[in-house]
Design a protein around this motif. Structure first.
Motif, mmCIF file in Angstrom:
data_model
loop_
_atom_site.group_PDB
_atom_site.id
_atom_site.type_symbol
_atom_site.label_atom_id
_atom_site.label_comp_id
_atom_site.label_asym_id
_atom_site.label_seq_id
_atom_site.Cartn_x
_atom_site.Cartn_y
_atom_site.Cartn_z
ATOM 1 N N MET A 1 0.843 -1.188 0.000
ATOM 2 C CA MET A 1 0.000 0.000 0.000
ATOM 3 C C MET A 1 0.878 1.237 0.000
ATOM 4 S SD MET A 1 -2.614 1.291 2.968
ATOM 5 C CE MET A 1 -3.372 2.896 2.856
ATOM 6 N N THR A 2 0.500 2.268 -0.749
ATOM 7 C CA THR A 2 1.217 3.533 -0.722
ATOM 8 C C THR A 2 0.324 4.592 -0.127
ATOM 9 O OG1 THR A 2 0.467 4.097 -2.950
ATOM 10 C CG2 THR A 2 2.573 2.939 -2.745
ATOM 11 N N THR A 3 0.896 5.386 0.760
ATOM 12 C CA THR A 3 0.171 6.494 1.357
ATOM 13 C C THR A 3 1.073 7.700 1.360
ATOM 14 O OG1 THR A 3 0.937 5.937 3.587
ATOM 15 C CG2 THR A 3 -1.155 4.976 2.884
ATOM 16 N N SER A 4 0.474 8.855 1.380
ATOM 17 C CA SER A 4 1.243 10.086 1.481
ATOM 18 C C SER A 4 1.191 10.564 2.915
ATOM 19 C CB SER A 4 0.660 11.157 0.548
ATOM 20 O OG SER A 4 -0.700 11.379 0.855
ATOM 21 N N PRO A 5 2.184 11.321 3.360
ATOM 22 C CA PRO A 5 2.170 11.824 4.727
ATOM 23 C C PRO A 5 0.898 12.615 5.006
ATOM 24 C CG PRO A 5 4.302 12.196 3.697
ATOM 25 C CD PRO A 5 3.375 11.735 2.617
ATOM 26 N N THR A 6 0.378 12.468 6.215
ATOM 27 C CA THR A 6 -0.837 13.158 6.628
ATOM 28 C C THR A 6 -0.461 14.277 7.583
ATOM 29 O OG1 THR A 6 -1.945 11.020 6.537
ATOM 30 C CG2 THR A 6 -3.133 12.821 7.613
ATOM 31 N N PRO A 7 -0.967 15.482 7.379
ATOM 32 C CA PRO A 7 -0.663 16.548 8.329
ATOM 33 C C PRO A 7 -1.111 16.166 9.735
ATOM 34 C CG PRO A 7 -1.708 17.427 6.357
ATOM 35 C CD PRO A 7 -1.819 15.932 6.271
ATOM 36 N N ALA A 8 -0.277 16.419 10.725
ATOM 37 C CA ALA A 8 -0.649 16.135 12.101
ATOM 38 C C ALA A 8 -1.876 16.962 12.478
ATOM 39 C CB ALA A 8 0.516 16.470 13.036
ATOM 40 N N ILE A 9 -2.763 16.369 13.288
ATOM 41 C CA ILE A 9 -4.031 17.002 13.623
ATOM 42 C C ILE A 9 -3.841 17.966 14.780
ATOM 43 C CG2 ILE A 9 -6.360 16.520 14.493
ATOM 44 C CD1 ILE A 9 -6.239 13.914 12.910
ATOM 45 N N ALA A 10 -4.490 19.107 14.689
ATOM 46 C CA ALA A 10 -4.353 20.149 15.695
ATOM 47 C C ALA A 10 -4.882 19.672 17.042
ATOM 48 C CB ALA A 10 -5.111 21.393 15.251
ATOM 49 N N THR A 194 2.593 4.652 10.244
ATOM 50 C CA THR A 194 1.152 4.758 10.062
ATOM 51 C C THR A 194 0.444 4.215 11.299
ATOM 52 O OG1 THR A 194 1.433 4.359 7.679
ATOM 53 C CG2 THR A 194 -0.795 4.187 8.571
ATOM 54 N N ALA A 195 -0.426 5.042 11.888
ATOM 55 C CA ALA A 195 -1.267 4.579 12.989
ATOM 56 C C ALA A 195 -2.377 3.713 12.414
ATOM 57 C CB ALA A 195 -1.850 5.773 13.736
ATOM 58 N N THR A 196 -2.527 2.524 12.930
ATOM 59 C CA THR A 196 -3.521 1.582 12.415
ATOM 60 C C THR A 196 -4.456 1.141 13.544
ATOM 61 O OG1 THR A 196 -1.746 -0.091 12.599
ATOM 62 C CG2 THR A 196 -2.283 0.726 10.391
ATOM 63 N N ILE A 245 -5.231 -4.807 8.075
ATOM 64 C CA ILE A 245 -3.880 -4.228 8.092
ATOM 65 C C ILE A 245 -2.938 -5.094 7.259
ATOM 66 C CG2 ILE A 245 -1.909 -3.628 9.565
ATOM 67 C CD1 ILE A 245 -4.038 -3.144 11.824
ATOM 68 N N GLY A 246 -3.083 -6.410 7.384
ATOM 69 C CA GLY A 246 -2.262 -7.314 6.585
ATOM 70 C C GLY A 246 -2.488 -7.129 5.094
ATOM 71 N N ARG A 247 -3.746 -6.927 4.707
ATOM 72 C CA ARG A 247 -4.046 -6.703 3.288
ATOM 73 C C ARG A 247 -3.457 -5.390 2.785
ATOM 74 N NH1 ARG A 247 -9.014 -9.255 4.729
ATOM 75 N NH2 ARG A 247 -9.955 -7.263 5.298
ATOM 76 N N ARG A 248 -3.502 -4.361 3.621
ATOM 77 C CA ARG A 248 -3.042 -3.032 3.188
ATOM 78 C C ARG A 248 -1.520 -2.895 3.226
ATOM 79 N NH1 ARG A 248 -6.934 1.979 4.850
ATOM 80 N NH2 ARG A 248 -8.956 0.915 4.880
ATOM 81 N N PHE A 249 -0.873 -3.540 4.201
ATOM 82 C CA PHE A 249 0.551 -3.288 4.418
ATOM 83 C C PHE A 249 1.434 -4.534 4.365
ATOM 84 C CE2 PHE A 249 -1.481 0.365 6.470
ATOM 85 C CZ PHE A 249 -0.704 1.421 6.004
ATOM 86 N N GLY A 250 0.851 -5.706 4.526
ATOM 87 C CA GLY A 250 1.668 -6.912 4.617
ATOM 88 C C GLY A 250 2.327 -7.271 3.292
#
Length: 354
Positions: A1-10, A194-196, A245-250
């Motif tokens: 899986m590819t993800t782009s960085p997510t801005p930290a939440i205020a 990545t927080a999962t 999670i295994g499907r997305r990142f494993g």
């Protein structure tokens, strides 16, 4: 899986989180209506009538560490420091999970679960920490004194929603804190975090239950030549989120999986060893390292039971299991099985021989 960085939440902004409703965070799956009920007798036994074998009869073996040894450690070294506290060298920087160095996993210094062993290294002996990864805010995962002591030498704290705000209230500079919802994360030094999802709960007092989010973490080295994927479970009951999670990142090279503090009365929030092994399989894990054991007395089982049960299960299912001593080095590129070190303790030998 590819993800782009997510801005930290205020700080304090949880309104967009699918997990947040009516002022509290929620699991993906509600607690089953027919789940075991925890009654007054269980509470009494838990606090005042635990079996003698829930704590070691002697000091546990620990391999001591020091700063010089760590500075000379090869890339992709991992050291287990106790419970769910792990130290990893990735891309030349040190990363620390759920740092707990306190004598007790408790809000009180004079009572509560006491350590079975000293940490292999004192806080003052640690090298500069590139980042701390926090799964949730329970006392056996978030040690306020340790966080405050570490803060000057930590560059970034990666947290879940609300836990970052808690650190901010303790005086940690906002510039060092990044907090994320599930499936969000960031890239640092060629590493992706990545927080999962996890199935658990949070809180540090009687009045703040589930006001902060809990999570597992996916840690990836994005190097095309020597890619690496590590899964850190935090705390969780077994749920179908592991398969997702295994499907997305494993597949994962190593899973660091909760295996301890379980009980038949609370499988919704803590996995039994059989469930830990199944979660590892769901995640498409290669090597399994059982954590959340061997440091604090947090349930009614024998202190060695997590090691014995997961070892037997892994052997039966022909899984690659690593059980390092506290302070023992693991090479993330080529883990070794470790020894059955707990069997060297006299109380375990006697129990096994019966």
């Amino acid at each position: 899986m590819t993800t782009s960085p997510t801005p930290a939440i205020a700080a304090g902004d949880y309104s967009a989180s699918p997990q947040f409703a009516q002022g509290r965070f929620h699991n993906l799956q509600p607690r089953p209506a027919d789940s075991p009920k925890i009654g007054a007798r269980l509470y009494w036994d838990f606090f005042f009538n635990k079996p003698a074998n829930s704590e070691p009869a002697q000091a546990l073996p620990v391999l001591p560490l020091n700063r010089l040894l760590l500075l000379q450690a090869p890339e992709r070294s991992l050291y287990r420091l106790g419970h769910s506290t792990l130290l990893m060298k990735l891309r030349g920087g040190w990363w620390l999970t759920d740092p707990v160095f306190a004598q007790r996993a408790s809000p009180l210094s004079f009572m509560g679960p006491k350590r079975f062993h000293a940490p292999p290294i004192a806080l003052a002996g640690l090298p500069r920490i590139r980042g701390v990864i926090l799964s949730h805010d329970h006392y056996d995962h978030l040690d306020r004194d340790a966080v405050l002591a570490l803060a000057p030498q930590v560059e970034v704290f990666l947290c879940t929603l609300g836990v970052g705000d808690r650190l901010l209230s303790w005086g940690i500079p906002a510039a060092k804190i990044q907090q994320y919802d599930w499936w969000q994360g960031t890239q640092i030094d060629g590493l992706r975090f990545t927080a999962t999802p996890a199935q658990h709960f949070s809180g540090r007092s009687l009045r703040d239950g589930n006001r902060t989010l809990w999570a597992s973490w996916v840690i990836e080295d994005l190097s095309s030549a020597r890619g690496l994927r590590v899964f850190f479970s935090g705390d969780s009951g077994y749920f179908d989120g592991f398969a997702e999670i295994g499907r997305r990142f494993g597949p994962f090279d190593l899973t660091l999986m909760e295996t301890g503090a379980y009980n038949e009365h609370w499988p919704y929030v803590h996995m039994l060893p059989e469930q830990t092994v199944q979660a590892h399989i769901d995640l498409q894990g290669r090597w399994l390292l059982p954590i959340h054991n061997g440091t604090f007395n947090l349930s009614m089982h024998a202190w060695w039971d997590p090691f014995e049960r997961v070892h037997a299960l892994a052997k039966k299912q022909k899984l690659q299991l690593t059980t390092p001593m506290m302070g023992e080095r693991i090479d993330l590129d080529a883990p070794h099985p470790g020894s059955l070190w707990w069997r060297d303790c006299a109380d375990v030998r006697q129990a096994i021989q019966r």
